[in-house]
Design a protein around this motif. Structure first.
Motif, PDB file in Angstrom:
ATOM      1  N   ALA A 119       0.831  -1.212   0.000  1.00 30.20           N
ATOM      2  CA  ALA A 119       0.000   0.000   0.000  1.00 30.20           C
ATOM      3  C   ALA A 119       0.858   1.252   0.000  1.00 30.20           C
ATOM      4  O   ALA A 119       0.566   2.218  -0.731  1.00 30.20           O
ATOM      5  CB  ALA A 119      -0.924  -0.011   1.214  1.00 30.20           C
ATOM      6  N   ASN A 120       1.910   1.266   0.791  1.00 29.01           N
ATOM      7  CA  ASN A 120       2.779   2.444   0.832  1.00 29.01           C
ATOM      8  C   ASN A 120       3.531   2.628  -0.488  1.00 29.01           C
ATOM      9  O   ASN A 120       3.777   3.756  -0.926  1.00 29.01           O
ATOM     10  CB  ASN A 120       3.759   2.328   1.997  1.00 29.01           C
ATOM     11  N   ARG A 121       3.864   1.511  -1.139  1.00 31.41           N
ATOM     12  CA  ARG A 121       4.535   1.611  -2.438  1.00 31.41           C
ATOM     13  C   ARG A 121       3.584   2.173  -3.493  1.00 31.41           C
ATOM     14  O   ARG A 121       3.979   2.978  -4.337  1.00 31.41           O
ATOM     15  CB  ARG A 121       5.052   0.234  -2.864  1.00 31.41           C
ATOM     16  N   ILE A 122       2.307   1.738  -3.420  1.00 28.62           N
ATOM     17  CA  ILE A 122       1.309   2.255  -4.365  1.00 28.62           C
ATOM     18  C   ILE A 122       1.164   3.760  -4.203  1.00 28.62           C
ATOM     19  O   ILE A 122       1.165   4.522  -5.179  1.00 28.62           O
ATOM     20  CB  ILE A 122      -0.042   1.559  -4.151  1.00 28.62           C
ATOM     21  N   GLY A 123       1.053   4.211  -2.938  1.00 31.36           N
ATOM     22  CA  GLY A 123       0.929   5.643  -2.684  1.00 31.36           C
ATOM     23  C   GLY A 123       2.166   6.415  -3.088  1.00 31.36           C
ATOM     24  O   GLY A 123       2.082   7.552  -3.562  1.00 31.36           O
ATOM     25  N   GLY A 124       3.331   5.797  -2.913  1.00 26.13           N
ATOM     26  CA  GLY A 124       4.573   6.485  -3.267  1.00 26.13           C
ATOM     27  C   GLY A 124       4.786   6.594  -4.756  1.00 26.13           C
ATOM     28  O   GLY A 124       5.482   7.508  -5.228  1.00 26.13           O
ATOM     29  N   ASP A 125       4.204   5.667  -5.532  1.00 24.64           N
ATOM     30  CA  ASP A 125       4.387   5.672  -6.983  1.00 24.64           C
ATOM     31  C   ASP A 125       3.406   6.596  -7.706  1.00 24.64           C
ATOM     32  O   ASP A 125       3.517   6.802  -8.910  1.00 24.64           O
ATOM     33  CB  ASP A 125       4.227   4.253  -7.539  1.00 24.64           C
ATOM     34  N   GLY A 126       2.411   7.099  -6.990  1.00 20.05           N
ATOM     35  CA  GLY A 126       1.411   7.942  -7.652  1.00 20.05           C
ATOM     36  C   GLY A 126       0.159   8.033  -6.808  1.00 20.05           C
ATOM     37  O   GLY A 126       0.195   7.902  -5.586  1.00 20.05           O
ATOM     38  N   GLU A 127      -0.974   8.263  -7.472  1.00 15.19           N
ATOM     39  CA  GLU A 127      -2.240   8.387  -6.767  1.00 15.19           C
ATOM     40  C   GLU A 127      -2.617   7.051  -6.138  1.00 15.19           C
ATOM     41  O   GLU A 127      -2.706   6.025  -6.824  1.00 15.19           O
ATOM     42  CB  GLU A 127      -3.336   8.827  -7.742  1.00 15.19           C
ATOM     43  N   PRO A 128      -2.851   7.010  -4.816  1.00 16.62           N
ATOM     44  CA  PRO A 128      -3.207   5.735  -4.186  1.00 16.62           C
ATOM     45  C   PRO A 128      -4.630   5.322  -4.552  1.00 16.62           C
ATOM     46  O   PRO A 128      -5.460   6.148  -4.923  1.00 16.62           O
ATOM     47  CB  PRO A 128      -3.096   6.050  -2.695  1.00 16.62           C
ATOM     48  N   THR A 129      -4.898   4.029  -4.453  1.00 19.35           N
ATOM     49  CA  THR A 129      -6.272   3.544  -4.567  1.00 19.35           C
ATOM     50  C   THR A 129      -6.970   3.790  -3.233  1.00 19.35           C
ATOM     51  O   THR A 129      -6.319   4.050  -2.211  1.00 19.35           O
ATOM     52  CB  THR A 129      -6.308   2.045  -4.887  1.00 19.35           C
ATOM     53  N   HIS A 136      -2.896   2.517   4.394  1.00 29.02           N
ATOM     54  CA  HIS A 136      -1.871   3.494   4.796  1.00 29.02           C
ATOM     55  C   HIS A 136      -2.291   4.223   6.067  1.00 29.02           C
ATOM     56  O   HIS A 136      -1.477   4.431   6.983  1.00 29.02           O
ATOM     57  CB  HIS A 136      -1.634   4.485   3.661  1.00 29.02           C
ATOM     58  N   ARG A 137      -3.568   4.583   6.162  1.00 29.99           N
ATOM     59  CA  ARG A 137      -4.050   5.266   7.366  1.00 29.99           C
ATOM     60  C   ARG A 137      -3.952   4.349   8.585  1.00 29.99           C
ATOM     61  O   ARG A 137      -3.576   4.791   9.679  1.00 29.99           O
ATOM     62  CB  ARG A 137      -5.484   5.744   7.144  1.00 29.99           C
ATOM     63  N   ALA A 138      -4.294   3.074   8.382  1.00 29.13           N
ATOM     64  CA  ALA A 138      -4.153   2.130   9.495  1.00 29.13           C
ATOM     65  C   ALA A 138      -2.701   2.022   9.927  1.00 29.13           C
ATOM     66  O   ALA A 138      -2.399   1.917  11.133  1.00 29.13           O
ATOM     67  CB  ALA A 138      -4.698   0.760   9.085  1.00 29.13           C
ATOM     68  N   ASP A 139      -1.779   2.065   8.972  1.00 26.57           N
ATOM     69  CA  ASP A 139      -0.354   1.997   9.301  1.00 26.57           C
ATOM     70  C   ASP A 139       0.084   3.221  10.095  1.00 26.57           C
ATOM     71  O   ASP A 139       0.891   3.117  11.033  1.00 26.57           O
ATOM     72  CB  ASP A 139       0.450   1.874   8.006  1.00 26.57           C
ATOM     73  N   LEU A 140      -0.442   4.403   9.752  1.00 26.59           N
ATOM     74  CA  LEU A 140      -0.122   5.613  10.515  1.00 26.59           C
ATOM     75  C   LEU A 140      -0.597   5.479  11.958  1.00 26.59           C
ATOM     76  O   LEU A 140       0.099   5.886  12.900  1.00 26.59           O
ATOM     77  CB  LEU A 140      -0.773   6.829   9.851  1.00 26.59           C
ATOM     78  N   VAL A 141      -1.780   4.890  12.136  1.00 25.52           N
ATOM     79  CA  VAL A 141      -2.307   4.662  13.492  1.00 25.52           C
ATOM     80  C   VAL A 141      -1.411   3.673  14.226  1.00 25.52           C
ATOM     81  O   VAL A 141      -1.043   3.882  15.393  1.00 25.52           O
ATOM     82  CB  VAL A 141      -3.755   4.133  13.428  1.00 25.52           C
ATOM     83  N   LEU A 150      -3.799  12.867  10.621  1.00 27.03           N
ATOM     84  CA  LEU A 150      -4.654  14.047  10.473  1.00 27.03           C
ATOM     85  C   LEU A 150      -4.393  14.752   9.146  1.00 27.03           C
ATOM     86  O   LEU A 150      -5.337  15.256   8.501  1.00 27.03           O
ATOM     87  CB  LEU A 150      -4.426  15.005  11.644  1.00 27.03           C
ATOM     88  N   ALA A 151      -3.153  14.779   8.727  1.00 27.44           N
ATOM     89  CA  ALA A 151      -2.843  15.397   7.432  1.00 27.44           C
ATOM     90  C   ALA A 151      -3.468  14.595   6.295  1.00 27.44           C
ATOM     91  O   ALA A 151      -3.931  15.167   5.304  1.00 27.44           O
ATOM     92  CB  ALA A 151      -1.328  15.494   7.253  1.00 27.44           C
ATOM     93  N   ASP A 152      -3.484  13.280   6.462  1.00 24.63           N
ATOM     94  CA  ASP A 152      -4.007  12.416   5.398  1.00 24.63           C
ATOM     95  C   ASP A 152      -5.526  12.509   5.279  1.00 24.63           C
ATOM     96  O   ASP A 152      -6.067  12.528   4.172  1.00 24.63           O
ATOM     97  CB  ASP A 152      -3.590  10.970   5.647  1.00 24.63           C
ATOM     98  N   GLY A 168     -14.152  10.847   9.080  1.00 23.03           N
ATOM     99  CA  GLY A 168     -14.455  11.676  10.244  1.00 23.03           C
ATOM    100  C   GLY A 168     -14.178  10.952  11.547  1.00 23.03           C
ATOM    101  O   GLY A 168     -13.655  11.552  12.508  1.00 23.03           O
ATOM    102  N   MET A 169     -14.507   9.665  11.606  1.00 24.96           N
ATOM    103  CA  MET A 169     -14.241   8.894  12.825  1.00 24.96           C
ATOM    104  C   MET A 169     -12.730   8.777  13.063  1.00 24.96           C
ATOM    105  O   MET A 169     -12.254   8.907  14.196  1.00 24.96           O
ATOM    106  CB  MET A 169     -14.860   7.512  12.698  1.00 24.96           C
ATOM    107  N   LEU A 170     -11.988   8.536  11.995  1.00 23.56           N
ATOM    108  CA  LEU A 170     -10.526   8.480  12.134  1.00 23.56           C
ATOM    109  C   LEU A 170      -9.990   9.833  12.599  1.00 23.56           C
ATOM    110  O   LEU A 170      -9.071   9.901  13.424  1.00 23.56           O
ATOM    111  CB  LEU A 170      -9.887   8.081  10.804  1.00 23.56           C
TER     112      LEU A 170
END
Length: 612
Positions: A119-129, A136-141, A150-152, A168-170
């Protein structure tokens, strides 16, 4: 007692922003290796020329892993699907369908760390799915990177739609993790005003209030049944009442809950409250635990929809990853895997629950039933023995063990299990006793203890006089023993009235007439039975015997030949050699030979019994 939240179908409908990979039918065939992704052609563009080079064999390149992954997905073999989709992504690393499919398979298989890397590689290569963004958000948590989370998720806007409920819940829990308690509570209060989701959001608001020490505010929210009437809500409210020095109130609440004797988490809390031991608030210990429960809430919503959504397992897996000590998350993972027949993946979750002292009888009984249905009887029996050891005073555990032993034809071993269940049910309402009486009666009858079996059947009939399979079993047993023939026929006739389309019971009625010498009356019910059980060698054999007795000899031979063509075995209560003898010499000759040898007339097969 379940984790179900209010208005879960609506919550599931709000997840429109998160999409799974398209179906295989919607995806183009895999491209040959080395081709770059092509833009969508214009409507008037000519079809691209076929490549000059011969295509790679199906088992090489992208096509092989892709097709193998699709087959594994259809079979819910998540581990194989993960392996093959990862191989496919390696061949075509820019294909979003393959990327998301790999993520789904990896998380479903419990390989969260590998899914996070992808997932992080997908986001790093371009627009994430959307799915890679969720992971990725779960990984930040998981990393405690609250500023990054919060930035994400960004900030809410005046036109924010209900589909952003999850974000919103996150955000609310992320604000709490970042030390911004006032803003966190305000965010949950804002979300609670969205139509249809107030009770669910208020539960999280209560958890957040309790985590910052506002126990009065948290208890007021949980006192509303729409908000707190589920197992985690009851546990949280009991712990919060303890902080408010209202232990008696907490004990009374727990003891009033129906089915609480099967909830170890609540029973342990009650015992602590009663004994005066320290009780901490730990249903949610950190903001990460809170977010785990957000994922669990959405998993529940998705799993309970009319068409269960595959993302339910994704959310449940992420919840268990973020909060491995949350028994409800592990239990949901285990149950979803079990429903999809992935027992090898479900077992570690059930094992973890046992180690945590969180074995749930209702879930274990469902697990035992699923293992038995999947012909994994050794595992089912082991699970039943574990359940009786953990809950020796739970009659349902002993009934489950007895049923497993009986289904394996370990009839003598099944009897003590039913004895224990019935002893525990001695003071229970009569309706709770009829089935174990019936089941023990079957085990006793098959163990050649008919006097005890007959007493159990009669006692069960007194409780359930309209239970067709029960009436059929006793009536058939009496016919077999040439006892109480008139009463036996009455029982079977009543069973037919109650279940007129049950082929087994129709077969019983016809065979009862046959054993009573009323051959013409046996024809109609046996012909009706064969309509629903044409593939049963026993019924075909019976119909052949009845046809012979009414002079329809050619038709009798056809039915016997049909019975042989179905490859009968001992488990079918059919003797192929006897059928061949009837075809060779006729039924009358076979019966005469058996009588001369002192054998009883055609052995009556075991009457069919309900499995539960």
């Amino acid at each position: 007692m379940t984790l179900t939240r209010p208005n879960l179908p609506l919550i599931a409908a709000l997840l429109v922003s998160l999409s799974l990979p398209a179906s295989a039918q919607d995806r183009p065939e895999p491209r040959p290796e080395g081709d770059a992704p092509a833009a969508a052609p214009a409507a008037t563009a000519p079809a691209p020329a076929a490549p000059k080079a011969d295509p790679a064999p199906l088992t090489f390149g992208l096509a092989g892993p892709f097709l193998a992954a699709r087959m594994a997905t259809v079979e819910n073999d998540f581990q194989a699907a993960a392996r093959f989709f990862v191989q496919a992504v390696a061949h075509d690393p820019g294909d979003r369908f393959l990327q998301d499919s790999a993520l789904v398979a990896l998380i479903s298989a419990g390989e969260i760390d590998r899914a996070v890397q992808l997932a992080n590689r997908i986001g790093g290569d371009g627009e994430p799915t959307e799915l890679s963004r969720l992971i990725h958000r779960a990984d930040l948590v998981h990393a405690g990177n609250w500023d990054g989370l919060l930035a994400d998720v960004g900030t809410p806007t005046d036109v924010e739609s209900e589909s952003d409920l999850l974000a919103g819940m996150l955000r609310g829990w992320g604000l709490l993790g970042a030390g911004k308690a006032s803003e966190a509570l305000a965010e949950f209060e804002r979300l609670s005003r969205l139509e249809g989701v107030g009770p669910m959001v208020n539960y999280h608001l209560a958890m957040a209030r309790a985590l910052v020490g506002d126990y009065e505010g948290a208890e007021a929210l949980l006192a509303d049944e729409a908000t707190g009437a589920h197992i985690l809500g009851f546990a949280a409210r009991g712990q919060i009442l303890a902080q408010l020095e209202r232990r008696d109130e907490a004990v009374a609440m727990i003891e009033a809950l129906p089915g609480v004797e099967a909830e170890p988490q609540l029973l342990a809390l009650r015992d602590k409250l009663k004994s005066g031991q320290p009780v901490a608030f730990d249903v949610v210990r950190t903001p990460a635990d809170g977010i785990a429960q957000v994922f669990l809430t959405f998993a529940s919503a998705l799993a309970s929809s009319a068409d269960p959504e595959p993302l339910s397992l994704i959310h449940a897996r992420l919840a268990a990853w973020l909060s491995p000590d949350t028994a409800e998350a592990r239990l949901m993972v285990a149950q979803i895997l079990q429903e999809r027949q992935q027992f090898d993946l479900a077992e570690p979750e059930f094992d973890a629950l046992r180690r945590m002292g969180q074995m749930r009888p209702v879930a274990e009984l469902a697990r035992i039933d699923s293992l038995s249905s999947a012909d994994r009887t050794d595992e089912a029996e082991k699970a039943a023995l574990s359940l009786t050891a953990a809950y020796p005073d739970l009659p349902q555990a002993w009934i489950a063990l007895g049923d497993l032993l009986r289904q394996q034809e370990k009839f003598a071993q099944a009897v003590p299990a039913y004895d224990k269940a019935l002893a525990l049910l001695e003071d229970a309402p009569a309706d709770a006793r009829w089935f174990p009486l019936y089941a023990r009666g079957i085990a006793l009858e098959r163990s050649r203890q008919f006097d005890r079996a007959e007493a159990d059947f009669l006692a069960a009939i007194e409780i359930r006089p309209d239970q067709a399979s029960l009436l059929n079993y006793l009536g058939y047993s009496w016919i077999d023993r040439n006892e109480n023939l008139d009463r036996a026929l009455e029982l079977i006739q009543k069973a037919v009235e109650l279940s007129p389309d049950d082929g087994y019971i129709l077969d019983s009625l016809a065979w009862a007439y046959y054993r009573l010498g009323r051959y013409q009356e046996a024809v109609a019910p046996m012909e009706a039975a064969i309509l629903t059980m044409s593939q049963d060698p026993l019924v075909n054999d019976h119909l052949g015997d009845i046809y012979w007795k009414v002079g329809r000899f050619r038709e009798a031979e056809i039915q016997w030949q049909r019975a042989l063509s179905l490859d009968p075995t001992e488990t079918d209560d059919v003797d192929p050699d006897r059928i061949r003898a009837k075809l060779d010499r006729g039924l009358d000759a076979v019966l005469a030979e058996e009588a001369a040898a002192g054998q009883p007339e055609t052995p009556v097969p075991t009457p069919q019994a309900a499995a539960n």
